[in-house]
Write an enzyme that holds these catalytic residues in place. Structure first.
Site, short mmCIF file in Angstrom:
data_model
loop_
_atom_site.label_atom_id
_atom_site.label_comp_id
_atom_site.label_asym_id
_atom_site.label_seq_id
_atom_site.Cartn_x
_atom_site.Cartn_y
_atom_site.Cartn_z
N SER A 1 74.45 76.55 -33.19
CA SER A 1 74.86 75.35 -33.93
C SER A 1 74.83 75.67 -35.43
O SER A 1 74.22 76.65 -35.87
CB SER A 1 73.86 74.23 -33.64
OG SER A 1 73.99 73.19 -34.58
N TYR B 1 65.10 71.12 -32.90
CA TYR B 1 66.47 71.50 -32.54
C TYR B 1 66.92 72.70 -33.39
O TYR B 1 67.40 73.71 -32.88
CB TYR B 1 67.40 70.30 -32.75
CG TYR B 1 68.84 70.55 -32.37
CD1 TYR B 1 69.25 70.52 -31.04
CD2 TYR B 1 69.81 70.80 -33.34
CE1 TYR B 1 70.57 70.74 -30.69
CE2 TYR B 1 71.14 71.03 -33.01
CZ TYR B 1 71.52 70.99 -31.67
OH TYR B 1 72.83 71.22 -31.33
#
Ligand code: NAI
Length: 571
Positions: A436, A449
């Site tokens: 990401s 995350y």
């Protein structure tokens, strides 16, 4: 061993396996002997009658006196004598290096063509094709090939090659095969074989040149490209399809002597092809390499985790649309099933599997099932992921554990298990890990995350370095915001806990970047073997900024929190 008379030369012939089984005839190259095939022959002998011989001038076979004795007519006479002795109506011919070069010429020769059921070519092109490539290929590619083939020109010079070979050949050969050296290869007769074999280059290099308008032969041909071959370039082999109508083009990430470095892969490919030509249904790999295939993913086996939604679903669909057979894995079997039904309705091939990527035992079972039922995957996309959003101090141990278990351990399990299968198979492959923008853009609201994604990015870089030698590519995909269900499905903690999911989900939808575009990036990354792909504007800017100004990125990390909170309060 028995002797075969061919004109004024006696050839040493070697047979193993059941003579009643289909015959595979293995022809060695320069400066080898039949023993270069030892491993492959013993892997084939339980299913095939395996025949080898020392080509004239090599090993135990006699040598002609004059250079003309090495021309195609004499090589054809030798093969005819061998075929007569073996006494089979047809054989599966496999040629390596000069064994392949002469194979290309002989499969088009009346009297031999009818007796060759199939031809597998390794590390030796058709010389007409090579000449045509030199005249008509792209200048850069031609120059690259000529650099690899410099010795062919040098071998035409009288006397000097003999002196040089006598001095250096044993050392050069031993060094190039030292890693896998064993008794019999290189042969004790290496220097004599090398000197005699110069006749092959001198008698045959300047022969008639054909054009691709005339197919060389109607024989089914399996071209096995050794992708790290220092002598034969990929560009040269790319045009093989123009020369034979029935071509299967396969690849092994190996150097020139694939029968020494990758005997199991080579033996499997030879057996699969021969059995298919004998009437067995094609393996999935052979289907993918069949004549007239549509694209690079035809019949490739692709595993996608988290394929029930968003980026995973779009990626599964995209691979299927390009001809791949896709295993759609998800913790939510119903969602995976819906993806599969969509693919099948569109004419593709896909299968649903339930797995929790965080579960080590479950992933082991999943990887085993994939291999046993469908085969070793060519491409694995470790995509499944979840998000927990909120401040670090509000994250519980369980929030951390679940995030790392799914996002990081899920990728570790996928890489560990499937990379091992790919490495064992020895035919390369590709692993895509969906990281990401968060891998390089810190955010005070995504500590777990972002940590998991940064680890996935680093893991991908480490693994890429390790697997490069085996032809297995590894890519980290780093998208910015993508309009999927991830924000709706996320867990919100601390100041974000109350009702953040819906507005965050709406904001992600409003970004208007569809997962299909990420899927297109993934396919391109596999095709081009790219290491890191930043996807969409914020992904690219974030990636660039993280390298240009880490300080600016750290300031952004603070701002982002306020933005998300305001967004949550507004709705
Ligand atoms: P999504 O929520 O639409 O899809 C995720 C899928 O993974 C779901 O089908 C879910 O059931 C499955 N899944 C969740 N946990 C699983 C587990 N333990 N085992 C197996 N399957 C599991 O999310 P999206 O956006 O498609 O996310 C896919 C990947 O892309 C994730 O790794 C995510 O972190 C990453 N990503 C997403 C971005 C976005 O803005 N949507 C941006 C950057 C990366």
């Amino acid at each position: 061993m028995r002797w075969v008379e061919s004109g004024d030369v006696r050839l040493a012939l070697f047979e193993q396996g059941d003579p009643a089984a289909p015959t595979v005839l293995l022809v060695h190259g320069y400066p080898d002997t039949h023993r270069v095939w030892d491993e492959v022959a013993s892997l084939l002998e339980d299913r095939f009658h395996v025949v080898r011989y020392d080509v004239r001038g090599a090993g135990l076979s006699g040598a002609p006196r004059a250079t003309e004795g090495y021309d195609y007519d004499h090589l054809a006479a030798d093969m005819t004598a061998v075929l007569d002795t073996v006494g089979k109506p047809g054989v599966h011919l496999v040629g390596h290096d000069w064994g392949s070069i002469q194979g290309w010429r002989l499969i088009g020769r009346p009297g031999i063509e009818e007796r060759i059921l199939s031809f597998t070519s390794v590390g030796g092109p058709h010389l007409d094709q090579a000449a045509h490539f030199v005249r008509h290929g792209r200048p850069r590619e031609v120059a690259g090939q000529l650099l690899r083939s410099w010795y062919i020109g040098a071998f035409q010079i009288p006397v000097i090659p003999e002196l040089v070979l006598r001095a250096v050949l044993p050392r050069v050969m031993r060094r190039s095969v030292r890693a896998a050296g064993r008794p019999g290869h290189p042969a004790d007769t290496l220097v004599r074989d090398g000197l005699n074999g110069l006749g092959l280059y001198r008698a045959n290099m300047l022969t008639r040149r054909g054009t691709p308008a005339e197919p060389v032969s109607r024989t089914p041909v399996q071209l096995i490209e050794t992708t790290r071959d220092p002598f034969v370039s990929s560009a040269l082999l790319a045009s093989t399809r123009l020369w034979v109508p029935k071509l299967w083009h396969r690849r092994i990430p190996a150097g020139h002597w694939a029968q020494r470095s990758h005997p199991r892969v080579l033996a499997r490919m030879i057996a699969e092809f021969a059995e298919h030509v004998e009437g067995a249904p094609p393996s999935r790999e052979l289907r993918g390499d069949r004549p007239g295939r549509r694209g690079p993913y035809d019949d490739r086996l692709v595993v996608v985790t988290g394929a029930g939604s968003g980026i995973g679903r779009a990626t599964a669909r995209a691979f299927a649309a390009h001809g791949a057979e896709v295993i759609c894995a998800d913790i939510d079997l119903g969602a995976a099933g819906r993806t599969v039904r969509g693919i099948v309705a569109g004419g593709g091939t896909a299968h649903a599997q339930q797995v929790d990527v965080a579960d080590a035992t479950g992933m082991e079972e999943f990887a085993r099932t994939v291999r046993d039922r469908y085969g070793v995957p060519d491409i694995v996309v470790n995509n499944a992921g979840i998000a927990v959003a909120g401040p670090f101090l509000a994250h519980s141990v369980d929030d951390w554990r679940r995030t790392l278990d799914v996002n990081l351990w899920g990728v570790i399990h996928g890489c560990r298990l499937f990379a091992a299968q790919m490495a064992e198979r020895g035919q390369g492959g590709h692993i895509v890990n969906v990281a990401s923008l968060a891998a390089f853009l810190p955010s005070r609201l995504l500590p777990a995350y972002s940590t998991s994604k940064a680890a996935v990015k680093m893991l991908s870089d480490c693994l890429r370095a390790e697997l490069a030698g085996q032809g297995i590519g590894v890519t980290a995909i780093c998208p910015g915001f993508v309009s999927t269900a991830i924000a709706r499905n996320a867990t919100y903690v601390g100041e974000l806990a109350e009702g953040t999911g819906k507005p965050a989900g709406r904001a992600l939808a409003a970004r208007g970047y569809p997962p299909e575009r990420v899927a297109a990036h993934i396919l391109r990354a596999v095709h081009r073997d790219l290491p890191v792909v930043a996807v969409n504007a914020e992904g690219k800017i974030g990636y660039a900024l993280s390298r240009i100004s880490p300080a600016a990125v750290r300031r952004l990390a603070r701002l982002a929190g306020g933005e998300i909170s305001r967004l949550a309060n507004k709705h």
